[in-house]
Design a protein around this motif. Structure first.
Motif, PDB file in Angstrom:
ATOM      1  N   UNK A 183     -47.941  14.798 -99.931  1.00 13.75           N
ATOM      2  CA  UNK A 183     -47.732  13.451 -99.629  1.00 13.75           C
ATOM      3  C   UNK A 183     -46.614  13.131 -98.549  1.00 13.75           C
ATOM      4  N   UNK A 184     -45.537  13.726 -98.789  1.00 12.93           N
ATOM      5  CA  UNK A 184     -44.525  13.487 -97.772  1.00 12.93           C
ATOM      6  C   UNK A 184     -44.937  13.707 -96.473  1.00 12.93           C
ATOM      7  N   UNK A 185     -45.651  14.737 -96.242  1.00 14.23           N
ATOM      8  CA  UNK A 185     -46.204  14.956 -94.696  1.00 14.23           C
ATOM      9  C   UNK A 185     -47.083  13.894 -94.308  1.00 14.23           C
ATOM     10  N   UNK A 186     -47.585  13.270 -94.908  1.00 15.34           N
ATOM     11  CA  UNK A 186     -48.303  12.035 -94.535  1.00 15.34           C
ATOM     12  C   UNK A 186     -48.126  10.764 -95.475  1.00 15.34           C
ATOM     13  N   UNK A 187     -47.069  10.007 -95.351  1.00 12.19           N
ATOM     14  CA  UNK A 187     -46.546   8.990 -96.158  1.00 12.19           C
ATOM     15  C   UNK A 187     -47.398   7.917 -96.291  1.00 12.19           C
ATOM     16  N   UNK A 188     -48.226   7.668 -95.352  1.00 12.43           N
ATOM     17  CA  UNK A 188     -49.232   6.398 -95.253  1.00 12.43           C
ATOM     18  C   UNK A 188     -50.227   6.687 -96.428  1.00 12.43           C
ATOM     19  N   UNK A 189     -50.429   7.681 -97.003  1.00 12.32           N
ATOM     20  CA  UNK A 189     -51.346   7.973 -97.817  1.00 12.32           C
ATOM     21  C   UNK A 189     -50.886   7.790 -99.323  1.00 12.32           C
ATOM     22  N   UNK A 213     -49.718   5.659-102.540  1.00 10.74           N
ATOM     23  CA  UNK A 213     -50.226   4.333-102.951  1.00 10.74           C
ATOM     24  C   UNK A 213     -49.155   3.260-102.863  1.00 10.74           C
ATOM     25  N   UNK A 214     -47.864   3.641-103.008  1.00  8.58           N
ATOM     26  CA  UNK A 214     -46.805   2.458-102.901  1.00  8.58           C
ATOM     27  C   UNK A 214     -46.949   1.983-101.400  1.00  8.58           C
TER      28      UNK A 214
END
Length: 260
Positions: free
Chosen positions: A68-74, A76-77
């Motif tokens: 998730x941290x590699x793609x923050x835009x994914x 939910x928040x």
């Protein structure tokens, strides 16, 4: 050594345990709980499900996976905050470092004071209190709810429209059944001038002044904007925005004899 807070550790522990249990059984995107002493406005507990390491607030690894941290835009928040096409385009144009910075700021965000929403039924006691104070309703008044009310060109429904409404109810029943139709009639009797005056007396649309950063103000219709439909929806808490701390503070004033 000199810092004194009003927070109740036992109450906070109980709330945290209950929320964790509820999250496992039901779940939700975000959960916030606010507990106040209505006699003096002290904050007894303020819970937000978006936890992070207070000793190292920049480290988000305890909350989000490495993927998730590699793609923050994914995450939910982020998706919940960047919702319009313009906002999505802004998010897409950010560098990775900017996305991480925004993710941190959203994670640190305190829903109770920084997020606004339509208060809905939690604001109904405020409408009833204003009408009782002005004498436009009394406890013995009765209301007939058939499930909806025609307001100008709009048919505004009660929550139990499908089963034919709440029937004949008194003022206590209007609150107990959370009846939109009764609240719209109460709001109409109160009138837009007095309704708006009481919104301001309850400090809606204004910061409470709590000594925490990032407090939002909310957004109300002006008195001139409170036409028949806007007054109807506002009377049961829809059409305007508030924060949890605003609604809780206003509700305290109903419980302590009228002191804000």
């Amino acid at each position: 050594y000199s810092l004194v807070t009003t927070l109740d550790m036992n109450m906070s522990r109980i709330i945290s345990n209950v929320v964790e249990e509820w999250s496992e059984e039901v779940g939700g995107k975000s959960i916030s709980v606010l507990a106040m002493n209505p006699q003096n406005g002290e904050i007894l507990s303020m819970y937000d499900s978006t936890n992070y390491n207070l000793n190292d607030p920049t480290d988000l690894s305890m909350i989000y996976t490495e993927e998730q941290l590699q793609s923050p835009e994914t995450i939910p928040i982020m998706q919940d905050f960047y919702t319009t096409d313009e906002q999505k385009a802004t998010l897409a144009s950010m560098t990775y470092e900017e996305k991480i910075l925004n993710l941190r700021q959203l994670t640190w965000r305190n829903f109770s004071i920084s997020n606004t929403f339509e208060p809905g039924s939690t604001a109904k006691p405020l409408t009833v209190a204003a009408a009782m104070e002005e004498g436009t309703v009394v406890p013995s008044d009765s209301f007939e709810c058939t499930g909806a009310l025609q307001v100008a060109d709009n048919l505004i429904k009660c929550h139990n429209y499908a089963i034919g409404g709440c029937g004949i109810i008194n003022l206590e029943g209007a609150l107990a059944n959370s009846c939109n139709v009764a609240l719209m009639e109460i709001g109409e009797e109160l009138g837009r001038q007095e309704f708006y005056r009481y919104q301001k007396l309850f400090n809606l649309g204004e910061k409470t002044g709590i000594d925490l950063p990032g407090e939002a103000s909310g957004l109300l219709f002006t008195e001139d904007q409170l036409n028949i439909t806007e007054l109807a929806t506002s009377s049961f808490g829809q059409g305007y925005n508030s924060t949890m701390i605003q609604i809780a503070s206003a509700t305290c004033s109903l419980l302590n004899g009228g002191y804000y």
